[in-house]
Structures are given as structure tokens and as C-alpha cells.
Design an enzyme around this catalytic site. Structure first.
Site, PDB file in Angstrom:
ATOM      1  N   ASP A   1      34.358  44.688  44.585  1.00  0.00           N
ATOM      2  CA  ASP A   1      33.379  44.841  45.669  1.00  0.00           C
ATOM      3  C   ASP A   1      32.555  46.108  45.472  1.00  0.00           C
ATOM      4  OD1 ASP A   1      34.191  42.564  46.978  1.00  0.00           O
ATOM      5  OD2 ASP A   1      35.618  43.604  48.262  1.00  0.00           O
TER       6      ASP A   1
ATOM      7  N   ASP B   1      36.059  47.695  39.210  1.00  0.00           N
ATOM      8  CA  ASP B   1      36.285  47.421  40.617  1.00  0.00           C
ATOM      9  C   ASP B   1      35.430  46.175  40.937  1.00  0.00           C
ATOM     10  OD1 ASP B   1      36.933  48.097  43.410  1.00  0.00           O
ATOM     11  OD2 ASP B   1      34.797  48.568  43.553  1.00  0.00           O
TER      12      ASP B   1
HETATM   13  P1  B16 Z   1      40.855  42.231  51.188  1.00  0.00           P
HETATM   14  P2  B16 Z   1      37.422  46.724  45.964  1.00  0.00           P
HETATM   15  C1  B16 Z   1      38.147  46.394  48.522  1.00  0.00           C
HETATM   16  O1  B16 Z   1      37.728  45.864  47.294  1.00  0.00           O
HETATM   17  C2  B16 Z   1      36.985  46.482  49.493  1.00  0.00           C
HETATM   18  O2  B16 Z   1      36.036  47.422  49.061  1.00  0.00           O
HETATM   19  C3  B16 Z   1      37.495  46.913  50.840  1.00  0.00           C
HETATM   20  O3  B16 Z   1      36.435  46.980  51.762  1.00  0.00           O
HETATM   21  C4  B16 Z   1      38.570  45.926  51.314  1.00  0.00           C
HETATM   22  O4  B16 Z   1      39.114  46.333  52.571  1.00  0.00           O
HETATM   23  C5  B16 Z   1      39.678  45.850  50.275  1.00  0.00           C
HETATM   24  O5  B16 Z   1      39.119  45.467  49.022  1.00  0.00           O
HETATM   25  C6  B16 Z   1      40.737  44.831  50.648  1.00  0.00           C
HETATM   26  O6  B16 Z   1      40.143  43.573  50.653  1.00  0.00           O
HETATM   27  O7  B16 Z   1      40.924  42.294  52.672  1.00  0.00           O
HETATM   28  O8  B16 Z   1      39.936  41.145  50.643  1.00  0.00           O
HETATM   29  O9  B16 Z   1      42.237  42.167  50.554  1.00  0.00           O
HETATM   30  O10 B16 Z   1      36.238  47.590  46.265  1.00  0.00           O
HETATM   31  O11 B16 Z   1      38.695  47.508  45.640  1.00  0.00           O
HETATM   32  O12 B16 Z   1      37.129  45.641  44.944  1.00  0.00           O
HETATM   33 MG    MG Z   2      34.589  48.823  45.570  1.00  0.00          MG
END
Ligand code: B16
Ligand code: MG
Length: 212
Positions: free
Chosen positions: A11, A9
Site C-alpha cells: 500500500d 511494501d
Molecule cells: P489490513 P502496507 C498496511 O499495508 C497499510 O498501509 C495500513 O494502512 C493497514 O492498516 C495495514 O496494511 C494492515 O492492513 O487491514 O489489510 O491487514 O503499507 O504495509 O502494505
Molecule cells: Mg505502505
């Protein structure tokens, strides 16, 4: 070796963009007169952009049309991407980089499985633009974690069977997604307290002990 590939993953695992998400959602919420705080932001971890907006709008008095919702999500994303420009290779910890290098030296394939549509931009900002063997992210999926789609696509791109992949996740929904994909999971951060993963990492480098 127990696995042939590791799917990370992004974030909360490779780097942290939580605070930038918070600031960008907060700016949108303030403009719409919606209460928003860090604990609501924590509920957005690993959740897709549109599902995150629905959570933010739980405290909204009015209603937004489908078109207005798309515009609001775009507004948040524009703010978020402007903030992401502040990121640099200094936002990648030595521990994460050294552990990734050590896993690669063991012959493991390294992939990304992230819900974010900004994955490639973030990886470029932290100096990992060309690092991973394959990337599965918010741009190639139609269903969010805990659905296994993002990890199944990662395995397909890496040309590996799901059982040969280990997922590393900071969200409970991500651990559930890994299991639904038929993969083992290593939890870090928030996901550890969920108690669902095969491994619990106190620190990123603990991963080296899970793969032999
Ligand atoms: P975006 P991950 C996620 O990333 C984030 O944890 C989450 O907070 C976010 O809303 C989601 O990606 C979508 O992100 O708006 O940049 O498309 O933890 O799956 O790497
Ligand atoms: Mg994450």
C-alpha cells in the site's frame, strides 16, 4: 549489481488503497459516533489493523472489550474488502509495471513485505497475483513495522541475506523496519520527508538508478 533482491511494501508503493481504508474506517467510526477524518487516516499508513483500531478509538467516549474490538476490526475489514473489489488492473500504473519488469530483467528477485492481511487479494485485483517471487505479509508476522520481522521473513523466503535486499517503502516506520533488518531502504511518498532512507524516489522508476 548492489542488490540481489528488492522487497516492496504494497500500500502506497505498488498501489494505493488509502481511500478505501479511509472509507471503511469512516463507516465504522460513524456507526460508533467517533470523529474521523483524512488526517487521522494518514496516521494509519503502514500500521497494523488492530493498532489502527486503537488510533481510531482514541476519540471514542466509551470502551470496547477485547471481543468487541475484534468484531469492530472485522466489520471494518468486511467493508474494506467489499471496496477492494472495485480495484482492477487499471489500478496498477504503467510506470510501476514497466519498472518491475525492468528490475526483473536485470536478474533481481522481487518480493513483497506488507503489513496487510489482504495482500494476496489486492495483488490479484491489480493483476499481479502470480507476479512476485515471494510474499511476506500480515498473515505471517506477529510484530508490526518498525519491527523488522516482515522484511526478515521476506529475505528468508527469497533465500537472500538481508544485506543483499533493498526495501521500498512509503512509511517512516517501514524505513526503520528495513534498517532494523539490516537492509538499505528507498523512500517514496510520505517516507521521503523522514530523511532516513539511503535513496529518495521522486517517482517509482527512479528505483532503476538505485540498483546498478
Ligand atoms: P489490513 P502496507 C498496511 O499495508 C497499510 O498501509 C495500513 O494502512 C493497514 O492498516 C495495514 O496494511 C494492515 O492492513 O487491514 O489489510 O491487514 O503499507 O504495509 O502494505
Ligand atoms: Mg505502505
Amino acid at each position: 549489481m548492489k542488490y540481489k533482491g528488492i522487497v516492496f511494501d504494497l500500500d502506497g508503493v505498488i498501489c494505493s488503497t488509502d481511500h478505501y481504508h479511509y472509507l471503511a474506517w469512516k463507516a465504522l467510526a460513524d456507526r460508533l459516533g467517533i470523529y474521523f477524518d483524512e488526517s487521522i487516516n494518514n496516521r494509519l499508513r503502514g500500521v497494523s489493523r488492530m493498532a489502527s483500531l486503537d488510533i481510531v478509538l482514541e476519540r471514542y467516549d466509551g470502551t470496547l472489550s477485547a471481543e468487541e474490538k475484534l468484531a469492530a476490526a472485522e466489520e471494518k475489514n468486511d467493508t474494506y474488502r467489499a471496496l477492494l473489489r472495485q480495484m482492477s488492473p487499471a489500478d496498477l500504473s504503467d510506470e510501476v509495471k514497466q519498472t518491475l519488469d525492468a528490475l526483473r530483467a536485470k536478474g533481481l528477485l522481487l518480493g513483497i513485505g506488507s503489513s496487510s492481511k489482504n495482500t494476496k487479494f489486492i495483488l490479484e485485483r491489480i493483476g499481479l497475483g502470480d507476479y512476485f517471487d515471494k510474499i511476506s505479509d500480515g498473515t505471517n508476522i506477529t510484530r508490526s513495522k518498525p519491527d523488522p520481522e516482515v522484511f526478515l521473513k521476506a529475505a528468508e523466503y527469497l533465500a537472500l541475506a538481508p544485506r543483499d535486499c533493498l526495501v521500498v517503502e512509503d512509511a517512516v516506520a517501514g524505513i526503520q523496519a528495513a534498517h532494523a533488518a539490516g537492509m538499505d531502504a528507498a523512500a517514496i511518498g510520505d517516507a521521503v520527508s523522514g530523511g532516513l532512507a539511503e535513496y529518495n524516489l521522486g517517482s517509482f522508476s527512479d528505483l532503476l538508478r538505485c540498483v546498478d
